[in-house]
Design a protein around this motif. Sequence first.
Motif, short mmCIF file in Angstrom:
data_model
loop_
_atom_site.label_atom_id
_atom_site.label_comp_id
_atom_site.label_asym_id
_atom_site.label_seq_id
_atom_site.Cartn_x
_atom_site.Cartn_y
_atom_site.Cartn_z
N SER A 192 0.82 -1.21 0.00
CA SER A 192 0.00 0.00 0.00
C SER A 192 0.86 1.26 0.00
O SER A 192 0.33 2.36 -0.20
N THR A 193 2.17 1.13 0.20
CA THR A 193 3.07 2.29 0.14
C THR A 193 3.44 2.64 -1.29
O THR A 193 4.06 3.68 -1.51
N LEU A 194 3.08 1.81 -2.26
CA LEU A 194 3.41 2.07 -3.65
C LEU A 194 2.48 3.12 -4.23
O LEU A 194 1.33 3.28 -3.80
N SER A 195 2.96 3.83 -5.23
CA SER A 195 2.10 4.76 -5.96
C SER A 195 1.06 3.98 -6.75
O SER A 195 1.21 2.77 -7.01
N LEU A 196 -0.03 4.65 -7.12
CA LEU A 196 -1.13 3.96 -7.80
C LEU A 196 -0.70 3.27 -9.09
O LEU A 196 -1.07 2.10 -9.30
N PRO A 197 0.09 3.90 -9.98
CA PRO A 197 0.50 3.20 -11.20
C PRO A 197 1.28 1.92 -10.93
O PRO A 197 1.03 0.89 -11.57
N LEU A 198 2.23 1.98 -9.99
CA LEU A 198 3.03 0.79 -9.69
C LEU A 198 2.18 -0.26 -8.99
O LEU A 198 2.31 -1.46 -9.25
N TYR A 199 1.30 0.18 -8.07
CA TYR A 199 0.43 -0.77 -7.37
C TYR A 199 -0.49 -1.47 -8.37
O TYR A 199 -0.70 -2.69 -8.28
N LYS A 200 -1.01 -0.72 -9.31
CA LYS A 200 -1.90 -1.31 -10.33
C LYS A 200 -1.17 -2.37 -11.15
O LYS A 200 -1.70 -3.45 -11.41
N ARG A 201 0.07 -2.08 -11.54
CA ARG A 201 0.85 -3.06 -12.30
C ARG A 201 1.15 -4.30 -11.47
O ARG A 201 1.11 -5.43 -11.99
N LEU A 202 1.42 -4.10 -10.19
CA LEU A 202 1.70 -5.24 -9.32
C LEU A 202 0.46 -6.13 -9.20
O LEU A 202 0.57 -7.36 -9.27
N ILE A 203 -0.72 -5.54 -9.04
CA ILE A 203 -1.95 -6.31 -8.93
C ILE A 203 -2.22 -7.09 -10.22
O ILE A 203 -2.62 -8.26 -10.18
N ASP A 204 -1.97 -6.45 -11.35
CA ASP A 204 -2.16 -7.15 -12.64
C ASP A 204 -1.26 -8.38 -12.75
O ASP A 204 -1.69 -9.45 -13.21
N VAL A 205 0.00 -8.23 -12.34
CA VAL A 205 0.94 -9.36 -12.41
C VAL A 205 0.52 -10.45 -11.42
O VAL A 205 0.59 -11.65 -11.72
N MET A 206 0.08 -10.05 -10.24
CA MET A 206 -0.38 -11.04 -9.25
C MET A 206 -1.57 -11.84 -9.78
O MET A 206 -1.64 -13.06 -9.59
N GLU A 207 -2.50 -11.16 -10.43
CA GLU A 207 -3.66 -11.87 -11.00
C GLU A 207 -3.20 -12.84 -12.07
O GLU A 207 -3.73 -13.97 -12.18
N SER A 208 -2.24 -12.43 -12.90
CA SER A 208 -1.75 -13.32 -13.97
C SER A 208 -1.03 -14.54 -13.40
O SER A 208 -0.96 -15.59 -14.05
N ARG A 209 -0.51 -14.42 -12.18
CA ARG A 209 0.18 -15.55 -11.55
C ARG A 209 -0.78 -16.45 -10.77
O ARG A 209 -0.35 -17.40 -10.13
N GLY A 210 -2.08 -16.12 -10.81
CA GLY A 210 -3.07 -17.01 -10.23
C GLY A 210 -3.35 -16.82 -8.76
O GLY A 210 -3.89 -17.72 -8.11
#
Length: 632
Positions: A221-239
């Motif tokens: 939650s300390t990440l900026s919104l763009p980086l947090y959004k990218r992290l969530i996308d990668v996490m979803e792709s990893r199942g």
Amino acid sequence: MACVKLGSKTDAFQRQGQAWFCTSGLPSDIVVEVGEMSFHLHKFPLLSRSGAMERLIAEASEKAEEKCIINLLDIPGGAKTFELVAKFCYGVKLELTASNVVYLRCAAEHLEMTEEYGDGNLITQTETFLNQVVLRNWKDSLKALQTCDDILPYAEELNITKRCIESLAVKASTDPNLFGWPVVEHGGPMQSPGGSVLWNGISTGARPKNSTSDWWYEDVSTLSLPLYKRLIDVMESRGIRQEIIAGSLTFYAKKYLPGLNRRQGDSSTRLAPVALGAPPSEEEQKLLLEEIDKLLPVQKGLVSAKFLFGLLRTAMILKASPSCISKLEKRIGMQLDQATLEDLLMPNFSYSMETLYNVECVQRILDHFLAMDQITGGASPCSVDDGQLLGSPSLTPITMVAKLIDGYLAEVAPDVNLKLPKFQKLAATVPDYARPLDDGLYRAIDIYLKSHPWLAESDREQLCRLMDCQKLSLEACTHAAQNERLPLRIIVQVLFFEQLQLRTSIAGCFLVSDNLDGSRPLRSGFAGSNEGGWASTVRENQVLKVGMDNMRMRVSELEKECSNMKQEIEKLGRGKPSSTWGNVSKKFGFKLKSQMCSAQEGSVSNQNNHSGKLEKVKDRHGKHKNNLSPDG
């Protein structure tokens, strides 16, 4: 945090105001300007390590005979990073950490500090530290990713951002209990290789507590919104499971959207404990809310209805896009049965302030719920036995929503600005089969009539048609029969169905009594062995008889009232009693059987005084003679 020290010399640099000087004893022959800071250095250490500096020094030397001056305007990390680069070139000890390695790696690339300009140059050193130290550690990967925000184009070009995100996603998707690193890095106790807790390096034999799946929520939650959004996308792709993703999004939203942490009815902003510092601007909050809405999984029940209502209220305050508000309403509609009355009471934030609460929004949410219920084939209470439905501990979703809407109607009914069509539309949207009883609807209608005494009689009758008098409980019937706010037509219907309910109840009591009487000879044979049970049965029978006597008296009163009403109406017919009574019964919307309203002399005790209820009905009846006339 892991760190590596480069070089061997002591620090030979001194700062004087906005200038750095190298105290090697030789006069400086080059000035490097980075922003407002000047570095008075020597050419040879710089050009021997950097291809870019070699080229810039050569160009500057050709143009000017005096001291060489070079401007580095676009070096990643600015003056602070160049200070570290200069020290590295002079062989001064340099400490690599997760906080500076990204800046140094990008600056080294920008200055072309490759192996061609010396073994173990800065590019090699920083790249090795990134791969072997930072990306293997959760905290260091997170810190390195945070520093990418300041120099994002350079970090993207070198794939540092992507590598940090991949490292975090892998660690978040792996069971943390297999490694123990989240426990260590979150300030918990150190562990021995065997997994036991260490105290001062000594194994205590105690086992560490297992980490939960939400251990990484606060960190990311300390990440900026763009980086947090990218992290969530990668996490979803990893199942990673959808409920875990939804939990992280909820945590992130509550941290940066102060409106989600307000108490209902509290105008002050209450920030969550994690949200230290000033909250983001309204425009930033609106952007964040719309992105959270896009990232939230569509699956029902992954986030609470209360959280979704909080997002919806905040979206209305921040004037989010209509598509965002519509999507949130649909999400809430999917799980409206999980909402509470407090959730539904959303203030009206429109400039018109037509009503106190946003009734139109609740209407749309209810429409979405009914549409989804129809698509999913929600269980209809029509197919369930009445007694089974009322006694069931778990009501169907449609029944829970009906009860919720009736409660909401009762809350908004006192609003004098609430127009009758809006109230009627919301009440009528709930299907008839969703309400086992109409007591809640009757209460809401009664409150609305009390708060809107100027309603015409025709509007009152139209409003009261929303409820089914046959679905009122005995208590509600008793209240309605004495309610002067109800139209006369409705009171007569209520009296009729109240009488039917009493007759049915008495018939059931007689049946129970007969069964008890028939069982006495059988039970008497076991008197010696079961005296306690027989005594209990006798007491129950006595209670039932008292109840039956009371109900007989009540039925007698109602039959006499009904008979008197029939006689009064027949007198109005002036010689046409049968046709007049038929017209009136049709006008009231029900058919009275002659035996239901006939006076049964054997069962009715002689009473000189009429009940107060009949007097009220007769008084009101005198005011509506025109409505009850045969020609009407």
